[in-house]
Scaffold this motif. Sequence first.
Motif, short mmCIF file in Angstrom:
data_model
loop_
_atom_site.label_atom_id
_atom_site.label_comp_id
_atom_site.label_asym_id
_atom_site.label_seq_id
_atom_site.Cartn_x
_atom_site.Cartn_y
_atom_site.Cartn_z
N LEU A 90 39.18 30.46 46.78
CA LEU A 90 39.39 30.66 45.34
C LEU A 90 38.73 31.95 44.86
O LEU A 90 39.25 32.66 44.01
CB LEU A 90 38.83 29.46 44.56
CG LEU A 90 39.58 28.13 44.77
CD1 LEU A 90 38.85 27.00 44.04
CD2 LEU A 90 41.01 28.24 44.27
N GLN A 91 37.56 32.26 45.42
CA GLN A 91 36.89 33.52 45.06
C GLN A 91 37.76 34.74 45.44
O GLN A 91 37.87 35.70 44.68
CB GLN A 91 35.53 33.62 45.76
CG GLN A 91 34.40 32.89 45.04
CD GLN A 91 33.06 33.24 45.65
OE1 GLN A 91 32.92 33.25 46.87
NE2 GLN A 91 32.09 33.49 44.80
N ALA A 92 38.34 34.69 46.64
CA ALA A 92 39.19 35.79 47.10
C ALA A 92 40.40 35.97 46.18
O ALA A 92 40.79 37.09 45.83
CB ALA A 92 39.65 35.54 48.53
N LYS A 93 41.01 34.86 45.78
CA LYS A 93 42.16 34.93 44.87
C LYS A 93 41.72 35.48 43.51
O LYS A 93 42.44 36.25 42.87
CB LYS A 93 42.77 33.55 44.70
CG LYS A 93 43.51 33.03 45.93
CD LYS A 93 44.15 31.68 45.66
CE LYS A 93 44.94 31.19 46.87
NZ LYS A 93 45.57 29.88 46.62
N TRP A 94 40.52 35.07 43.07
CA TRP A 94 40.00 35.57 41.78
C TRP A 94 39.85 37.09 41.80
O TRP A 94 40.23 37.79 40.88
CB TRP A 94 38.64 34.90 41.51
CG TRP A 94 37.99 35.33 40.23
CD1 TRP A 94 37.20 36.41 40.04
CD2 TRP A 94 38.10 34.70 38.95
NE1 TRP A 94 36.79 36.50 38.74
CE2 TRP A 94 37.34 35.45 38.03
CE3 TRP A 94 38.78 33.56 38.51
CZ2 TRP A 94 37.22 35.10 36.70
CZ3 TRP A 94 38.64 33.22 37.17
CH2 TRP A 94 37.88 33.98 36.28
N ARG A 95 39.31 37.61 42.91
CA ARG A 95 39.12 39.06 43.02
C ARG A 95 40.45 39.80 43.12
O ARG A 95 40.57 40.95 42.69
CB ARG A 95 38.27 39.38 44.25
CG ARG A 95 36.84 38.84 44.16
CD ARG A 95 36.00 39.33 45.34
NE ARG A 95 34.72 38.66 45.41
CZ ARG A 95 34.37 37.76 46.32
NH1 ARG A 95 35.26 37.42 47.26
NH2 ARG A 95 33.18 37.20 46.32
N ALA A 96 41.43 39.13 43.75
CA ALA A 96 42.73 39.79 43.95
C ALA A 96 43.51 39.95 42.66
O ALA A 96 44.36 40.83 42.52
CB ALA A 96 43.56 39.01 44.97
N ILE A 97 43.23 39.07 41.68
CA ILE A 97 43.95 39.15 40.40
C ILE A 97 43.38 40.30 39.60
O ILE A 97 42.16 40.49 39.53
CB ILE A 97 43.81 37.82 39.62
CG1 ILE A 97 44.49 36.68 40.41
CG2 ILE A 97 44.45 37.95 38.24
CD1 ILE A 97 44.33 35.32 39.77
N GLY A 98 44.24 41.08 38.97
CA GLY A 98 43.83 42.26 38.21
C GLY A 98 43.14 41.93 36.90
O GLY A 98 42.79 40.78 36.64
N PRO A 99 42.96 42.97 36.04
CA PRO A 99 42.24 42.80 34.78
C PRO A 99 42.99 41.89 33.82
O PRO A 99 44.20 41.69 33.92
CB PRO A 99 42.16 44.23 34.24
CG PRO A 99 43.30 44.94 34.87
CD PRO A 99 43.44 44.35 36.23
N VAL A 100 42.22 41.35 32.84
CA VAL A 100 42.78 40.48 31.81
C VAL A 100 42.55 41.14 30.47
O VAL A 100 41.83 42.13 30.36
CB VAL A 100 42.10 39.10 31.86
CG1 VAL A 100 42.33 38.44 33.21
CG2 VAL A 100 40.61 39.22 31.57
N PRO A 101 43.17 40.63 29.37
CA PRO A 101 42.94 41.21 28.04
C PRO A 101 41.44 41.28 27.73
O PRO A 101 40.67 40.37 28.06
CB PRO A 101 43.67 40.26 27.09
CG PRO A 101 44.75 39.69 27.94
CD PRO A 101 44.19 39.56 29.31
N ALA A 102 41.05 42.40 27.11
CA ALA A 102 39.63 42.65 26.85
C ALA A 102 38.99 41.51 26.05
O ALA A 102 37.82 41.17 26.25
CB ALA A 102 39.46 43.98 26.11
N ALA A 103 39.75 40.91 25.14
CA ALA A 103 39.20 39.85 24.28
C ALA A 103 38.80 38.63 25.09
O ALA A 103 37.97 37.81 24.63
CB ALA A 103 40.21 39.47 23.21
N ASN A 104 39.32 38.45 26.28
CA ASN A 104 39.06 37.26 27.08
C ASN A 104 38.09 37.50 28.24
O ASN A 104 37.72 36.55 28.93
CB ASN A 104 40.38 36.72 27.65
CG ASN A 104 41.40 36.41 26.58
OD1 ASN A 104 42.31 37.18 26.36
ND2 ASN A 104 41.23 35.29 25.89
N VAL A 105 37.72 38.78 28.44
CA VAL A 105 36.92 39.11 29.61
C VAL A 105 35.59 38.36 29.61
O VAL A 105 35.20 37.72 30.59
CB VAL A 105 36.68 40.64 29.68
CG1 VAL A 105 35.67 40.95 30.77
CG2 VAL A 105 38.00 41.35 29.97
#
Length: 530
Positions: A90-105
């Motif tokens: 799950l950690q590897a998949k988390w890192r593989a996903i790109g950035p998210v909207p700034a308001a949710n970071v």
Amino acid sequence: MHLQQNDLAFTKFIEEGGNKDDFKPATDPLEERFHQALKKFFKKRTEYQEKQEKQKTENLHGKNDLLQQLKDLIQNEDNMNKAFDRFHELQAKWRAIGPVPAANVRDLQMTYKFLIDKFYDYIKINRELQDLDQRRNFETKLSICEQADELLMEPSLNVALRKLHMLQDKWRETGPVPRDKKNEIWDRFKATCDKLFDKRKEQIAQSDEKRVANLAEKTKLCEAVEAIKTDDNWKHKEWQEATLAIGELQAAWKKIGPADKKFNDEIWNRFKGTCDAFYKAKNDFYHKRKQEFAANLQQKTELCIQAEALQNSTDWKATTAELIRLQQEWKKGGSVGDKHSEKIWKRFRTACDAFFKNKSDHFSVLDKEHDENLVKKIALIEEIEGYQLNEDYATSFEELKAFQRRWSEMGMVPLNKKEEIMNRFKKAIDGHFDKLKVSSNDRQKVRYQQKLDHIRHADSGGKMDSERKSLLHKITELKNEVQVWENNIGFFAKSKNAEKLKSEFEEKIKHAKEEISKLKGKLDMVKDAE
């Protein structure tokens, strides 16, 4: 350059009787292209940003789904080893996903960290596994530090900062490291980040300094324009030179970046005002030249009439020379003004083009014939090269002459192949003559007959007549020389030296008479050919 073109357009507008208040300057095509390109850029950038925002939203959904899976793992998985493997997956998949909207970071990151911590607490992973995980995290962060260090060598600061931002995201997503390495690895990464941020501050400072330097450069350009003083006695050359100088200064101005906002309009008005004053004086000068244009137009109209009279001529050589002369006269003529320039030039060029097209069409047909003749002559050479001499001398000699007649009857070949194909022919035919042991005199006769055959097939009679006259002229000259030499022999005294000199003159007379006999033989051949 655009200002210069607008000034020329304004001059033309005034010359044609327009009111200066009604004049509308033309749009700079380059500026129009620039704005069109800028619109496309902004459109593509907007599309790219929208695409990125859409992707970020999708990434947010993906990460929320991973958080839910992480919760399920913490709540439902009892197998420690299996849980730990799933946790890293799950950690590897988390890192593989790109950035998210700034308001949710922030919220997303906090939830992620909370679940990570909860995972370690919940499963009470043994110390060895925890240490192993922290060592892996340390290696990951060490790699991030090394990549950040490499960014210090990146030529583009903007590229370096963009990549640094990605490394910072990766840093935050990486788990904890051994406690004794925590400060060390963080200080290293932070130090590199600080260096890049210091470069950014330095770049901003340099930008401010550049605006100050731009103001200084633009001030110098203003002084250079103001130093160009117009004179009432200037001619076209001086105005053109000054216009070129002003144009260069304007081009240099465009290359300089903006000055500080509080000085930008002021320095521009100073520069533009001086340029406007120059072009106004220039327009006044060219307004007086209008009468010269009328005279030049009359002259070029006469050249058009002469060219039109020659456009259907088939005397290619003489007409070509005459049209070139007219073109040179055209170039010497002065300007007729923009109003008539294109029309009168088109008329003159149309007449010239009509002749040269006819000439080109004519010679293109000849070129095709020359290519066909080349093929025929190559075939004949190959036939000669394969020819076997007859046992009978006379038969072989006549057959070789027949080869030469066929060669002469074939037309011309392309100029760039003429020498090559002639040398090959001579080599082939001379080889057979050598085997027959044909005398030099007979060979000369054969070759001369070949020349006459070529003239007869290639010319309407003019060259044959010239050949006949040339032979008569040579015969007459040699007869006159023989007569002079024979007269001079009679005056030689009887002495040893006189006898030697007399012998030399008698030898000359002998050779001259032999040459006269050969020339008469050629003259008979010319008469037969005619």
